[in-house]
Write an enzyme that holds these catalytic residues in place. Structure first.
Site, mmCIF file in Angstrom:
data_model
loop_
_atom_site.group_PDB
_atom_site.id
_atom_site.type_symbol
_atom_site.label_atom_id
_atom_site.label_comp_id
_atom_site.label_asym_id
_atom_site.label_seq_id
_atom_site.Cartn_x
_atom_site.Cartn_y
_atom_site.Cartn_z
ATOM 1 N N ALA A 155 0.834 -1.199 0.000
ATOM 2 C CA ALA A 155 0.000 0.000 0.000
ATOM 3 C C ALA A 155 0.865 1.245 0.000
ATOM 4 O O ALA A 155 1.942 1.270 0.601
ATOM 5 C CB ALA A 155 -0.921 0.017 1.217
ATOM 6 N N LYS A 156 0.377 2.298 -0.672
ATOM 7 C CA LYS A 156 1.088 3.567 -0.655
ATOM 8 C C LYS A 156 1.186 4.109 0.763
ATOM 9 O O LYS A 156 2.180 4.734 1.133
ATOM 10 C CB LYS A 156 0.371 4.581 -1.547
ATOM 11 N N SER A 157 0.139 3.898 1.569
ATOM 12 C CA SER A 157 0.138 4.417 2.937
ATOM 13 C C SER A 157 1.233 3.802 3.781
ATOM 14 O O SER A 157 1.651 4.374 4.788
ATOM 15 C CB SER A 157 -1.229 4.161 3.594
#
Length: 285
Positions: free
Chosen positions: A237-239
């Site tokens: 995930a980018k997060s």
């Protein structure tokens, strides 16, 4: 004709999970003599960075994919506003000034996408001095549409159950549309016939099917593919900065790896860099 799309947001670099999704969508379209589209979803305020969209194009080229690019979301704001006006005029949207902290303080129940909004602002006058979002009145919407179904290539015919999300936000306080509204309208405008995306977004399809019925939009089929996960079982995930911790496509490209070989390994479920493939959710629902 099958039309698929890959629709990344330029708010962080792409990672192997994005590559897996892009390869899936590309190959499903090409195998059927169809079209594979690239759409940049760039309405995430200051987080959207134009230079990342150029990186995405280089990433797809590195993977050996061919695509047609359609207009970015930032060029489609009028369509989001028109849809919101229509739903508001029909009494299906209401303004909500609640913050996340205020909602959490009410100890709401938890749904597939997190907190289920308890409807605090529904039917109440709102304070115009406070920023407000527009929420969909799910019960009023379902009273208008009646029961709905959608077709998933893995799970077959699925009964839409948007109630499990509560009154979702369609127009955010900080953006001209939520993912639900923008993606649904864009897929219809782009003629997408097979929505190909990760299994973590399977729940969103219940809301998108409802919006299609409310707005008189064509109904595609869906293909929710497996996810790439790290050793702890959490998806890339980018997060979690997965695009910057050894799994980033730009990192791999700049290190001299062969993108076509990476794409072929993804096709064969031979995931590089120690990442594994999760079948969650196993039944596609």
């Amino acid at each position: 004709m099958i039309v698929t799309r890959f629709a990344p947001s330029p708010n962080g670099p792409l990672h192997l999970g994005h590559a897996y999704s892009a390869v899936k969508a590309h190959d499903l379209a090409r195998a059927a003599g169809g079209r594979f589209l690239l759409r940049i979803e760039d309405i995430d305020g200051a987080r959207s960075r134009a230079e990342l969209a150029d990186e995405f194009r280089r990433d797809l080229e590195w993977l050996g994919l061919e695509w047609e690019e359609v207009p970015a979301q930032s060029t489609r704001l009028d369509s989001y506003e028109a849809a919101a006006r229509d739903l508001m005029a029909r009494g299906l949207l209401y303004r909500c000034t609640c913050t996340r902290a205020e909602i959490e303080a009410l100890e709401p129940t938890i749904g597939p996408e997190g907190l289920i909004y308890p409807g605090t602002c529904k039917g109440k006058a709102f304070d115009p001095s406070r920023p407000s979002a527009l929420r969909l009145n799910i019960e009023a919407a379902l009273a208008e549409t009646g029961p709905l179904e959608w077709e998933d290539e893995r799970a077959g015919v699925v009964t839409a159950d948007p109630r499990q999300f509560g009154d979702v936000v369609l127009v955010r306080k900080d953006a001209p549309a939520s993912y639900h509204l923008a993606a649904t309208l864009d897929d219809a405008a782009d003629g997408v016939t097979l929505v190909t995306r990760g299994a973590d977004l399977v729940f969103a399809s219940h809301i998108h099917r409802l919006l299609q019925a409310l707005l008189g939009l064509p109904v595609p089929r869906w293909h929710h593919h497996a996810l790439l996960v790290e050793a702890d079982g959490r998806k890339l995930a980018k997060s979690r900065r997965s695009g910057e911790r050894g799994y980033g496509l730009a990192e791999m490209r700049e290190a001299g790896e062969d993108g076509r070989i990476v794409a072929e390994k993804l096709r064969l479920d031979q995931i590089p860099h120690g990442i594994s493939l999760s079948r969650y959710p196993p039944d596609g629902t």
